[in-house]
Structure formats: C-alpha cells, structure tokens
Design an enzyme around this catalytic site. Structure first.
Site, PDB file in Angstrom:
ATOM      1  N   PRO A 111       2.039  -2.310   2.486  1.00  0.00           N
ATOM      2  CA  PRO A 111       3.092  -2.768   3.391  1.00  0.00           C
ATOM      3  C   PRO A 111       4.458  -2.396   2.847  1.00  0.00           C
ATOM      4  O   PRO A 111       4.715  -2.503   1.650  1.00  0.00           O
ATOM      5  CB  PRO A 111       2.896  -4.286   3.417  1.00  0.00           C
ATOM      6  CG  PRO A 111       1.499  -4.509   2.940  1.00  0.00           C
ATOM      7  CD  PRO A 111       1.216  -3.411   1.977  1.00  0.00           C
ATOM      8  N   GLU A 112       5.326  -1.969   3.743  1.00  0.00           N
ATOM      9  CA  GLU A 112       6.680  -1.591   3.348  1.00  0.00           C
ATOM     10  C   GLU A 112       7.670  -2.478   4.097  1.00  0.00           C
ATOM     11  O   GLU A 112       7.279  -3.433   4.769  1.00  0.00           O
ATOM     12  CB  GLU A 112       6.904  -0.103   3.614  1.00  0.00           C
ATOM     13  CG  GLU A 112       5.934   0.784   2.825  1.00  0.00           C
ATOM     14  CD  GLU A 112       6.119   2.272   3.099  1.00  0.00           C
ATOM     15  OE1 GLU A 112       7.264   2.692   3.336  1.00  0.00           O
ATOM     16  OE2 GLU A 112       5.119   3.007   3.073  1.00  0.00           O
ATOM     17  N   LYS A 129       9.831  -5.498  -0.965  1.00  0.00           N
ATOM     18  CA  LYS A 129       8.475  -5.672  -0.446  1.00  0.00           C
ATOM     19  C   LYS A 129       7.881  -7.023  -0.839  1.00  0.00           C
ATOM     20  O   LYS A 129       6.696  -7.270  -0.631  1.00  0.00           O
ATOM     21  CB  LYS A 129       7.563  -4.551  -0.966  1.00  0.00           C
ATOM     22  CG  LYS A 129       7.996  -3.142  -0.577  1.00  0.00           C
ATOM     23  CD  LYS A 129       7.038  -2.123  -1.168  1.00  0.00           C
ATOM     24  CE  LYS A 129       7.531  -0.706  -0.964  1.00  0.00           C
ATOM     25  NZ  LYS A 129       6.625   0.291  -1.595  1.00  0.00           N
ATOM     26  N   ARG A 141      -2.279   9.451  -4.238  1.00  0.00           N
ATOM     27  CA  ARG A 141      -1.590   9.349  -2.958  1.00  0.00           C
ATOM     28  C   ARG A 141      -1.406  10.755  -2.399  1.00  0.00           C
ATOM     29  O   ARG A 141      -1.797  11.750  -3.008  1.00  0.00           O
ATOM     30  CB  ARG A 141      -0.221   8.661  -3.115  1.00  0.00           C
ATOM     31  CG  ARG A 141       0.699   9.406  -4.062  1.00  0.00           C
ATOM     32  CD  ARG A 141       2.031   8.710  -4.267  1.00  0.00           C
ATOM     33  NE  ARG A 141       2.829   9.359  -5.287  1.00  0.00           N
ATOM     34  CZ  ARG A 141       3.610  10.411  -5.079  1.00  0.00           C
ATOM     35  NH1 ARG A 141       3.706  10.920  -3.853  1.00  0.00           N
ATOM     36  NH2 ARG A 141       4.291  10.955  -6.062  1.00  0.00           N
TER      37      ARG A 141
END
Length: 660
Positions: free
Chosen positions: A376-377, A431, A635
């Site tokens: 989540p950002e 965050k 990533r």
C-alpha cells in the site's frame, strides 16, 4: 493378487536383511513427521518410521515445518541412507479423532483421520509408536469458504534442479549442499501475493521428489520466503509393477484427489515446461474444466532446455493440451504473475463479481478473489485512514490480541494499555497508519504482504499465535474491529504502541508529504538538486518523499514522460516542473479514486487506475506502444518506451545475466 515385481521383491529382501541386522545391534524405531492437510471432515497425515541408533527418548519431536537447521550444510546423499521399518504400528491423534495404522513397505504412513472436529486453520496432530517415540506434525485444515487454491511443482519451478537430466539432477541432489541451490526468480513473490489476496487460499507443493528430501525442501522454501504449505512427495525406487515409480502418475493421482476432496475450489496450477507439467495440467483441465482457474508454466531458458531435453526449446510433447483454462507462460514468477492477474481480471469481467460469503463477517468481500497484493502506498493508506476513521473513531477498544509477537516492535506501553480507551482519531504519516487511542498511539506499517481486514462483527474465536496469517486483532465495543494480516515468511508488517508517533523510527526519518499544502515546486526542486541518483529510486526513498512506492513512482514517471533511469540532478527545469506536476496530479487522482471505498476494495481500485505499472505486455493508453518491464531481485518496474525513453528499450540486467 498379482505377484510383486522382481525389483520390489529384491528390495524388500535387502531391506529385511538390513533391518534384522540393525535391530540385533540395538537400533530402534523412530518417527519423522511431515506437514499434512485436511478438510473440516477428515485429515490426511504423513509420517515415516525408520530404524535409528538413537534412543527415541533422547530427542525432542520436531514438526516438518520446524525442522532443525543444524544439518543444512550436509551433502544430499546422506538423507537417502535410511532403513525403513515395515509394518510398524502407528497411532495418530488429531482433535477428537484417533486412528491406528501401520507403515508401508517404505516405512511411510499416509493415513486419513475422519471426524477430527477442528476448525479451519493450522492445527497439530500427534503421531506415536509403541516404544514411546512421537512427533507432532502440523496440519492445515482448509477453510470451506476458500474458492481458489494453488498447486506448485518444485523442481525447476521454485528451485532450479535440471531434474529431467539424471546425471545433473543426481549431482544437485546427492552431492551438492542444499545451501547452494538456486531459486527461480519471482516465484516466491507471486505465491506471497496470491496468499495475501485471500489468506484462506490453500497451497500445496506437488513434486516427484522423494520424501527423504522434505526437510531440505522445507528449509529451502523458508529461506526464500515461500508461503508454508503441505508437500505431496513420493517414494523413489521399485514398485509392485516396475523398477521405478512413475512421477507423472503420482502427480496425476494427487491432483485428481485434491479435486475430489475439495470440489468447491478452483486450482491455479504452476509448473515448468522441462517435464510433463503442461500435459498433466492440461489433461486435468480437460477432465475437470470447472476445477482449474489457470495453468502457469515457467518457461525454461534455452540453456536449461538443452540440459532438460537436449533441445533449446520445449518439445511438442511438452507443450500441453488445449483446455478451457488459460495456459500462461513466462520465464519467471514476475511475468507469470502479471499474466495471471490479467487472466483472472478478464474472467471476472466475463463471469461478474464473486458472491459474498455471508458467514465471513467481512466488509465488501465480493472482490476479495481479485485483489492483488502490492505494498500500500500513499493513496491506499489515506483511504484506509479515512475508512477506519469513519468506523473506529468514538468507539472504545475492548481487546487487543497478538497473533505474532514479532510484529510488535515496542514493549512499553504494552498493547493491553489500549483496552478501555476511546479512539480519538486516525491519521497517516507517509505509509504509516496511526490510531490515536486517548493519547496513546497504535501505529502500523503494512509493508509488502500485510493488509487490514475489517469486520462488522469480529469472530469470537481467539487468535492462535503462530497458527494463522493474523498478526494483530483489535476489537471494539460494538463487536466490530479489524485484523492485521500478513502472508509469506518474509515478515515486514510492523506495529508500535507509543506515546507519540515520532517515537517510531520510520516516522521520525520521513521526508515531506508530497500532497502537503506547503510542499510546492521550489521545495521539490530543492530535493532533487545535487542528487546523483536515478529518479525512480529517489521517488521511492521515504526519507526524501513520504508515501510514494514502486507502483506510483512508475505512474508518476510515465505521466511526466521521464525515464526511470534518468539522473535527478541532471533534469532540466522544465523536466523538474513536469515531474512535480505529475507527482501531485497522479497522487491526487489516486486519492480521489480510493476515497470512500471499503478496505477490501482498495487494492482492486489501485490496479484499475494504473497506466503502466503491472501492465507488462499491454498497450500504453497514451501512445499504444507495448509496456515494457525491467526486473530486479525482489521487484520490477514498468514503463512505455515511446512516452518515456524516446523509443529505447531499457536493459533488463537480471535477464541479461541469465542469457550469458
């Protein structure tokens, strides 16, 4: 009954002679346990009885999932030097059920335990011998509400072994230390993401490997952060019908059994094209079209294909059968995950949203099957803060349960200091989510695989530490509340109970909030000045900008028409102004899109708003060029060559190394 094959008779004769000799020398029966699985009606428990020189009372029983790390450097051949005990009486106890059985000709125990009466989740079963030796094994009781499950091959799917080439496989298995075995890039990330989407999802590792290798495989999966799941392995060597067991038949049999035992589950089948996985999975999909969600095939590199089949490409026999389920192919887990998410999204658009589970107590669960696990950002965290603020503020905390001691990073004040106090506010710091509970703050960071699950009515059952993905549960005075959950073994979820949010190290080091009213173009330009670093990394650096991560940095750079590899200090004034405008516009639009959505829908909303991130191989919505990807160890980034790099395709350094 037909007479056993001569190979089986010979093996039985040798084992009987060896076993008799060892017993005369004082060797005794000893148990080894493996992770099992169950429905709510019956369980399947695995174990093995061997002869050992050690007295059974000299050791402490270890479950398969808790196997000792003391022998991780030993050569693989040692695990095959065992003397199985045939016909040993074994008692299995699980829940309220007890079953007595005997070990087979390989010393293995594979027994069903009906009527255990246990709820979904992880539980323990006790396996014991008449001589007093016993082990406790972990058993996963699959939630009857689970709709999708995952079955994964091991060799050349999660771990590179070159299994089809017997000499290379033998060297890797028998001679080399398990510590030098290599993982397949992206597979662990893909599995963690899938389990994070729905923690009820069962995961099975199905392999033609021998049960002897189970402890080493478990340690490998744990080292590389694969989610925990039962293994379905086999026994090497002669059978009653031939010299060697058929690995293909073993996989086909176990897959059909899973389909029969869990008829409500649609399976994601993951394998590679170096063996028979495409054929096996394709056949199952043809026989049971409603039982297969998707087939994911990891494509071996040309070098691996040569080692596997002698050819640089997959042979026609291994390409698989046509089936209703999509057969997705990519060289690693990153690519497979992208394809899988897109395929499931298309299925959702065709079939419509899933039916809510009325017994789950979850808010807005129709989209739970399709949520994609991303960190989540800022926009999602802000929406989560707004969601919690509308439900928790004014309520009194009545209980705080810890499912994971490791998730709590502070000890004073303790979590129970929140009990009996009202929630005064919910705030965001980068965050981080901050619940102000009457002046004491519960702060948490969801990291990559964490999420918040809201309940209008929290389940009455207590959280069992270490037995579920639930890390922390907060219960409020109207019986509502939430869980903080985390999938996988790489634990990044963190919670803090502090008198002031600034006491959290991650908050104390945060850079400015990019949506703050006092964060203007001049402040942004000052952050970039003199920084000889790639702009992609700069945007993700929380000490520079608070709240922007991998996904939105891709989107911001696409909107700004800048290469992710551009150097921040080398940007022109016009490019800096363009980047600032793209940063504010992209994040503001994402916050507005997420506003008012329940927690369960935020990940779906995030992906729906992406133009390039997570859309490798799709058309850029601006220019129509194909979205490209650059992969790293843990990533990946996505970009449009036409919009961002003047048509130039950026080098994928990781894949370049594999192709050398």
């Amino acid at each position: 009954m037909a007479r056993p094959h001569i190979a089986a008779r010979l093996e039985d004769s040798v084992r009987a002679r060896v076993g008799s000799s060892l017993v005369k020398r004082g060797w005794q029966q000893r148990l080894f346990g493996y992770t099992g699985y169950a429905s709510t009606e019956r369980a399947r428990v695995f174990a093995r009885v061997v002869l050992s020189r050690h007295d059974p009372h000299e050791r402490t029983a270890l479950t398969h999932a808790q196997d000792s790390l003391l022998d991780i450097a030993q050569r693989g051949w040692r695990v095959f030097l065992t003397a199985p005990e045939v016909g040993a009486e074994v008692v299995v106890r699980m829940g309220r059920a007890t079953v007595t059985t005997t070990s087979d000709r390989g010393g293995y125990v594979d027994v069903e335990v009906p009527g255990h009466g246990l709820a979904p989740g992880w539980h323990d079963a006790s396996v014991s011998l008449p001589n007093g030796d016993s082990v406790t094994v972990s058993v996963h009781v699959v939630d009857p509400g689970a709709e999708v499950g995952l079955v994964s091959d091991i060799d050349d799917t999660v771990m590179i072994t070159h299994l089809p080439r017997i000499l290379i496989a033998g060297w890797n298995t028998f001679v080399r230390s398990e510590m030098v075995r290599e993982r397949v890039p992206g597979m662990g990330s893909m599995y963690r993401a899938l389990v994070a989407e729905d923690p009820r999802m069962p995961l099975f590792y199905l392999s033609t490997g021998a049960w002897n290798t189970a402890p080493a495989l478990t340690r490998f999966l744990r080292r590389h952060d694969y989610p925990v799941g039962p293994m379905l392995l086999t026994d090497w060597g002669p059978t009653n019908t031939g010299w060697f067991r058929s690995g293909q038949e073993h996989k086909e049999r176990e897959l059909r059994r899973l389909v029969e035992e869990f008829p409500h589950i649609r399976w994601i089948l993951v394998g590679d094209d170096g063996q028979h996985d495409p054929v096996i999975y394709g056949t199952l999909a043809a026989e049971h079209p409603d039982a297969v969600e998707a087939i994911c095939i990891r494509e071996l590199t040309p070098a691996e294909q040569v080692l596997s089949s002698g050819l640089p490409v997959a042979t026609d026999e291994l390409l698989g059968k046509r089936a209703k389920a999509p057969m997705l192919k990519a060289p690693n887990g990153y690519g497979l995950h992208q394809l899988l998410v897109a395929a499931r999204q298309r299925r959702r658009e065709v079939d419509g949203p899933a039916t809510p589970d009325p017994g789950s107590g979850l808010a807005a669960v129709p989209d739970a099957r399709w949520r994609r696990a991303r960190m989540p950002e800022l926009p999602e965290v802000q929406a989560l803060v707004d969601f919690l603020g509308g439900r928790a503020v004014g309520r009194v905390v009545t209980d705080v349960e810890l499912g994971s001691i490791a998730v709590l990073k502070t000890f004073d004040p303790p979590p129970d200091s929140l009990v009996g106090r009202p929630v005064d506010g919910v705030h965001r710091h980068g965050k981080f989510v901050d619940l102000d509970v009457d002046g004491t703050h519960l702060v948490f960071h969801l990291a990559r695989a964490g999420w918040l699950r809201w309940y209008e009515q929290v389940p009455a059952t207590r959280v069992r530490p270490g037995k579920s993905p639930i890390a922390l549960r907060v219960r409020l005075d109207d019986d509502s509340g939430f869980d903080l959950t985390e999938a996988g073994t790489r634990k990044g979820l963190a919670a803090y109970v502090v008198p002031d949010p600034s006491a959290v190290p991650g908050i104390a080091s945060l850079g400015p909030d990019p949506l703050a009213d006092d964060f203007g173009p001049e402040q942004f330009a000052a952050l970039l000045e003199g920084r000889r670093t790639q702009v992609k990394g700069l945007l993700r650096d929380q000490s520079v900008l608070a709240g922007v991560g991998n996904a939105y940095s891709d989107e911001v750079l696409h909107a700004a028409r800048l290469s992710p590899f551009a150097i921040a200090a080398a940007l022109t004034e016009e490019e800096v102004a363009r980047l600032y405008e793209a940063l504010r516009t992209t994040l503001t639009a994402a916050v507005m899109a997420a506003e008012g959505r329940p927690a369960a829908e935020l990940k779906d909303a995030k992906r729906a708003g992406m133009n390039v991130h997570g859309r490798t191989g799709e058309a850029c919505p601006v220019c129509g060029d194909t979205v490209r990807e650059v992969s790293f160890a843990d990533r990946s980034l996505q970009y449009c060559p036409t919009c961002q790099t003047g048509g130039k395709e950026l080098a994928d350094r990781r894949m370049s190394r594999l192709l050398r």
